[in-house]
Design an enzyme around this catalytic site. Sequence first.
Site, PDB file in Angstrom:
ATOM      1  N   ARG A 180      40.367  35.016  57.954  1.00  0.00           N
ATOM      2  CA  ARG A 180      39.417  35.938  57.437  1.00  0.00           C
ATOM      3  C   ARG A 180      38.368  36.435  58.188  1.00  0.00           C
ATOM      4  NH1 ARG A 180      43.447  35.187  54.689  1.00  0.00           N
ATOM      5  NH2 ARG A 180      43.638  35.197  52.097  1.00  0.00           N
TER       6      ARG A 180
ATOM      7  N   CYS B  67      40.069  37.093  46.288  1.00  0.00           N
ATOM      8  CA  CYS B  67      39.404  35.653  46.136  1.00  0.00           C
ATOM      9  C   CYS B  67      37.960  35.827  46.469  1.00  0.00           C
ATOM     10  CB  CYS B  67      40.137  34.843  46.961  1.00  0.00           C
ATOM     11  SG  CYS B  67      41.905  34.359  46.328  1.00  0.00           S
TER      12      CYS B  67
HETATM   13  P1  FAD Z   1      36.357  46.790  52.229  1.00  0.00           P
HETATM   14  O1  FAD Z   1      36.259  45.947  51.190  1.00  0.00           O
HETATM   15  O2  FAD Z   1      35.921  48.210  52.115  1.00  0.00           O
HETATM   16  O3  FAD Z   1      35.283  46.498  53.521  1.00  0.00           O
HETATM   17  C1  FAD Z   1      35.417  45.116  54.038  1.00  0.00           C
HETATM   18  C2  FAD Z   1      34.793  44.910  55.173  1.00  0.00           C
HETATM   19  O4  FAD Z   1      35.413  45.779  56.102  1.00  0.00           O
HETATM   20  C3  FAD Z   1      33.198  45.531  55.182  1.00  0.00           C
HETATM   21  O5  FAD Z   1      32.541  44.569  56.296  1.00  0.00           O
HETATM   22  C4  FAD Z   1      33.351  46.975  55.912  1.00  0.00           C
HETATM   23  O6  FAD Z   1      32.353  47.492  56.490  1.00  0.00           O
HETATM   24  C5  FAD Z   1      34.619  46.644  56.824  1.00  0.00           C
HETATM   25  N1  FAD Z   1      35.507  47.941  57.058  1.00  0.00           N
HETATM   26  C6  FAD Z   1      35.979  48.553  56.397  1.00  0.00           C
HETATM   27  N2  FAD Z   1      36.738  49.455  56.938  1.00  0.00           N
HETATM   28  C7  FAD Z   1      36.249  49.583  58.375  1.00  0.00           C
HETATM   29  C8  FAD Z   1      36.463  50.335  59.589  1.00  0.00           C
HETATM   30  N3  FAD Z   1      37.250  51.251  59.519  1.00  0.00           N
HETATM   31  N4  FAD Z   1      35.874  49.814  60.532  1.00  0.00           N
HETATM   32  C9  FAD Z   1      34.905  48.657  60.558  1.00  0.00           C
HETATM   33  N5  FAD Z   1      34.805  48.046  59.483  1.00  0.00           N
HETATM   34  C10 FAD Z   1      35.448  48.371  58.313  1.00  0.00           C
HETATM   35  N6  FAD Z   1      42.407  39.693  50.988  1.00  0.00           N
HETATM   36  C11 FAD Z   1      43.415  39.006  51.763  1.00  0.00           C
HETATM   37  O7  FAD Z   1      42.931  38.510  53.236  1.00  0.00           O
HETATM   38  N7  FAD Z   1      44.468  38.446  51.418  1.00  0.00           N
HETATM   39  C12 FAD Z   1      44.892  38.756  49.958  1.00  0.00           C
HETATM   40  O8  FAD Z   1      45.972  38.405  49.590  1.00  0.00           O
HETATM   41  C13 FAD Z   1      43.974  39.721  49.111  1.00  0.00           C
HETATM   42  N8  FAD Z   1      44.599  40.056  47.974  1.00  0.00           N
HETATM   43  C14 FAD Z   1      43.462  40.796  47.406  1.00  0.00           C
HETATM   44  C15 FAD Z   1      44.040  41.085  45.908  1.00  0.00           C
HETATM   45  C16 FAD Z   1      43.166  41.991  45.225  1.00  0.00           C
HETATM   46  C17 FAD Z   1      43.792  42.271  43.999  1.00  0.00           C
HETATM   47  C18 FAD Z   1      42.129  42.573  45.855  1.00  0.00           C
HETATM   48  C19 FAD Z   1      41.181  43.565  44.965  1.00  0.00           C
HETATM   49  C20 FAD Z   1      41.596  42.166  47.107  1.00  0.00           C
HETATM   50  C21 FAD Z   1      42.192  41.139  47.673  1.00  0.00           C
HETATM   51  N9  FAD Z   1      41.947  40.867  48.996  1.00  0.00           N
HETATM   52  C22 FAD Z   1      42.746  39.948  49.812  1.00  0.00           C
HETATM   53  C23 FAD Z   1      40.782  41.187  49.695  1.00  0.00           C
HETATM   54  C24 FAD Z   1      40.731  42.502  50.488  1.00  0.00           C
HETATM   55  O9  FAD Z   1      41.612  43.383  50.002  1.00  0.00           O
HETATM   56  C25 FAD Z   1      40.649  42.310  51.734  1.00  0.00           C
HETATM   57  O10 FAD Z   1      39.415  41.704  52.176  1.00  0.00           O
HETATM   58  C26 FAD Z   1      40.565  43.628  52.758  1.00  0.00           C
HETATM   59  O11 FAD Z   1      40.891  43.251  54.049  1.00  0.00           O
HETATM   60  C27 FAD Z   1      39.542  44.656  52.548  1.00  0.00           C
HETATM   61  O12 FAD Z   1      39.722  45.773  53.054  1.00  0.00           O
HETATM   62  P2  FAD Z   1      39.146  47.206  52.533  1.00  0.00           P
HETATM   63  O13 FAD Z   1      39.833  48.331  53.209  1.00  0.00           O
HETATM   64  O14 FAD Z   1      39.319  47.117  51.053  1.00  0.00           O
HETATM   65  O15 FAD Z   1      37.624  47.158  52.792  1.00  0.00           O
HETATM   66  N1  EPU Z   2      45.829  26.561  42.099  1.00  0.00           N
HETATM   67  C1  EPU Z   2      45.253  25.919  40.906  1.00  0.00           C
HETATM   68  N2  EPU Z   2      44.574  26.385  40.169  1.00  0.00           N
HETATM   69  C2  EPU Z   2      44.076  27.928  40.126  1.00  0.00           C
HETATM   70  C3  EPU Z   2      44.592  28.460  41.422  1.00  0.00           C
HETATM   71  C4  EPU Z   2      45.470  27.865  42.162  1.00  0.00           C
HETATM   72  O1  EPU Z   2      45.524  24.733  40.761  1.00  0.00           O
HETATM   73  O2  EPU Z   2      43.713  28.482  39.365  1.00  0.00           O
HETATM   74  C5  EPU Z   2      46.312  25.847  43.058  1.00  0.00           C
HETATM   75  C6  EPU Z   2      47.609  26.524  43.171  1.00  0.00           C
HETATM   76  O3  EPU Z   2      48.630  25.831  42.293  1.00  0.00           O
HETATM   77  C7  EPU Z   2      48.273  26.235  44.427  1.00  0.00           C
HETATM   78  C8  EPU Z   2      47.106  26.199  45.597  1.00  0.00           C
HETATM   79  O4  EPU Z   2      45.900  25.925  44.138  1.00  0.00           O
HETATM   80  O5  EPU Z   2      48.776  24.844  44.828  1.00  0.00           O
HETATM   81  C9  EPU Z   2      46.824  27.489  46.249  1.00  0.00           C
HETATM   82  O6  EPU Z   2      46.957  28.728  45.230  1.00  0.00           O
HETATM   83  P1  EPU Z   2      47.651  29.950  45.706  1.00  0.00           P
HETATM   84  O7  EPU Z   2      49.081  29.669  46.143  1.00  0.00           O
HETATM   85  O8  EPU Z   2      47.399  30.691  44.351  1.00  0.00           O
HETATM   86  O9  EPU Z   2      46.921  30.502  46.987  1.00  0.00           O
HETATM   87  P2  EPU Z   2      45.362  30.451  47.317  1.00  0.00           P
HETATM   88  O10 EPU Z   2      44.900  29.583  48.267  1.00  0.00           O
HETATM   89  O11 EPU Z   2      44.333  30.301  46.144  1.00  0.00           O
HETATM   90  C10 EPU Z   2      45.565  32.410  49.037  1.00  0.00           C
HETATM   91  C11 EPU Z   2      44.802  33.357  49.498  1.00  0.00           C
HETATM   92  C12 EPU Z   2      45.055  34.672  48.772  1.00  0.00           C
HETATM   93  C13 EPU Z   2      46.368  35.076  49.140  1.00  0.00           C
HETATM   94  C14 EPU Z   2      47.420  33.972  48.408  1.00  0.00           C
HETATM   95  C15 EPU Z   2      48.808  33.997  48.735  1.00  0.00           C
HETATM   96  C16 EPU Z   2      42.496  32.593  50.257  1.00  0.00           C
HETATM   97  C17 EPU Z   2      41.169  32.208  49.630  1.00  0.00           C
HETATM   98  N3  EPU Z   2      43.221  33.298  49.211  1.00  0.00           N
HETATM   99  O12 EPU Z   2      45.331  31.927  47.714  1.00  0.00           O
HETATM  100  O13 EPU Z   2      44.192  35.826  49.389  1.00  0.00           O
HETATM  101  O14 EPU Z   2      46.676  36.444  48.222  1.00  0.00           O
HETATM  102  O15 EPU Z   2      47.004  32.774  49.160  1.00  0.00           O
HETATM  103  O16 EPU Z   2      49.229  33.723  49.737  1.00  0.00           O
HETATM  104  O17 EPU Z   2      42.662  32.321  51.436  1.00  0.00           O
HETATM  105  C18 EPU Z   2      42.073  36.810  49.232  1.00  0.00           C
HETATM  106  O18 EPU Z   2      41.798  36.226  50.226  1.00  0.00           O
HETATM  107  O19 EPU Z   2      41.220  37.538  48.786  1.00  0.00           O
HETATM  108  C19 EPU Z   2      43.238  36.543  48.688  1.00  0.00           C
HETATM  109  C20 EPU Z   2      43.368  36.898  47.168  1.00  0.00           C
END
Ligand code: FAD
Ligand code: EPU
Length: 277
Positions: free
Chosen positions: A151, A198
Site C-alpha cells: 500500500r 480498509c
Molecule cells: P483516490 O482515493 O482518489 O486517491 C488516493 C491517492 O492517490 C491520493 O494520494 C491521490 O492524490 C492519489 N492519486 C489518485 N490519482 C492519481 C494520479 N493520477 N496521479 C497521482 N496520484 C494520484 N484498496 C486496496 O488496496 N485493496 C482493496 O482490496 C481495496 N478494497 C476497497 C474496497 C472498497 C469498497 C473501497 C471503497 C475501497 C477499497 N480500497 C482497496 C481502497 C482504494 O480503492 C485504493 O486505495 C485505491 O488505490 C484508491 O484509488 P483512487 O483512484 O480511488 O484514489
Molecule cells: N477478521 C476477523 N474479523 C473481522 C475481519 C477480519 O476476525 O471483522 C479476520 C478474518 O477472519 C481473517 C483475517 O481477519 O482471518 C483477515 O481478514 P480478511 O481476509 O477480510 O482480509 P484483511 O486482511 O482484513 C485485506 C486487505 C483488503 C483486501 C482483502 C482481500 C488490508 C488492510 N486489507 O483485508 O484491502 O480487500 O485483504 O484480500 O490490507 C483495503 O486495503 O482497503 C482493502 C479493503
Amino acid sequence: MKIARLPLARLTTIGVGGEAEVWTVETLADLKAATQAPYRVLGNGSNLLVSDAGVPERVIRLAGEFAWWNPNLSGWIGAGALLPSLLQASARLGLSGLEGLYGIPAQVGGAVKMNAGTRFGEMADALELVELYHDGRLEQYRPEELGFSYRHSELPQGSVVTRVKLRLTPAGVEAVRAKIALVDAARKGQPKKKSAGCAFKNPPGEAAGRLIDAHGLKGLTVGRAMISHEHGNFLVNLGGATAAEMYTLIRKVQALLPLEVEWEIWGEIAPLAEVSR
Ligand code: FAD
Ligand code: EPU
C-alpha cells in the site's frame, strides 16, 4: 477543461468532505495550467477522508485523453481509467495480470499511487511502464524505479500519473475468470455500505480487522460513522456522517490499538471533544 467548486463528498466513495475547486483536465495543456498553483490529484476518491471544510488546493481530476484506453488493453492506458472496467475487459480477453485487483473501485492512477492490492496481487505486479507528469514534463518509469511496497509507492513529489502500460499474459478466459472468482470469494465479508475500504493497514503478520473485532469494537458508532458489523477494518458512513465523526472513530480505535491509518486524510480534521480529552 472544466473548473467548478464542488463538494468532495460527491466525489469520494465514503461520501464525506467539503468543497474544493475541482479542475477537470483533458489534455496536457490543461494539466500544465492546473498545476500552476498548489494542487492535489483526485482519483476515484476511494481511499480518502476529506475535511468537512474541504481543501484550499486545486483538486485535479483526469478526463479526456487521460482516461482513454484501448478496449483490447494494448498500448497506453489513461490513469483516469477505472480498474473495474479494465478487469472486465481482461476477463473478456482472457488476459491475466489484473485478477488480484478485482473489487477495488480505483482509477489506475490512484491504484498506482497506493499500490492497491489484495493478497492475490498488487498494482505494481501488473505494470510494465508508468508515465508521470512532474516538474513540467512527462517521464516514463519502470515499476522497480517507483519504490512500491505494501500500500505504498515513492512517486516523485507532486507527480501526476498520466498513463500506464500493463504487463498482461494470455491465459484464456476460463483461467482468468477462475482466479477472479477466488478473489471475489475472499471479499465476500466486506460491507456494501459507503466506505473508503480498509481504514487501517494490516500490521506485519496480523489483520487489523481481526484485532478490531477481537477488541469488541464492531458496531461502535460516532454520529453517523460506524465500525462495520461485517468487517472490523471497514468504517462506514451510515448516511450523512461528517469527517470529524469518521476521524473520531479512527482515534477511538487508535486509543486501544497501535494501527497505522491506510486512508489518506485531506485537510485539517479535529476529532470531536469526546476523544480529544
Ligand atoms: P483516490 O482515493 O482518489 O486517491 C488516493 C491517492 O492517490 C491520493 O494520494 C491521490 O492524490 C492519489 N492519486 C489518485 N490519482 C492519481 C494520479 N493520477 N496521479 C497521482 N496520484 C494520484 N484498496 C486496496 O488496496 N485493496 C482493496 O482490496 C481495496 N478494497 C476497497 C474496497 C472498497 C469498497 C473501497 C471503497 C475501497 C477499497 N480500497 C482497496 C481502497 C482504494 O480503492 C485504493 O486505495 C485505491 O488505490 C484508491 O484509488 P483512487 O483512484 O480511488 O484514489
Ligand atoms: N477478521 C476477523 N474479523 C473481522 C475481519 C477480519 O476476525 O471483522 C479476520 C478474518 O477472519 C481473517 C483475517 O481477519 O482471518 C483477515 O481478514 P480478511 O481476509 O477480510 O482480509 P484483511 O486482511 O482484513 C485485506 C486487505 C483488503 C483486501 C482483502 C482481500 C488490508 C488492510 N486489507 O483485508 O484491502 O480487500 O485483504 O484480500 O490490507 C483495503 O486495503 O482497503 C482493502 C479493503
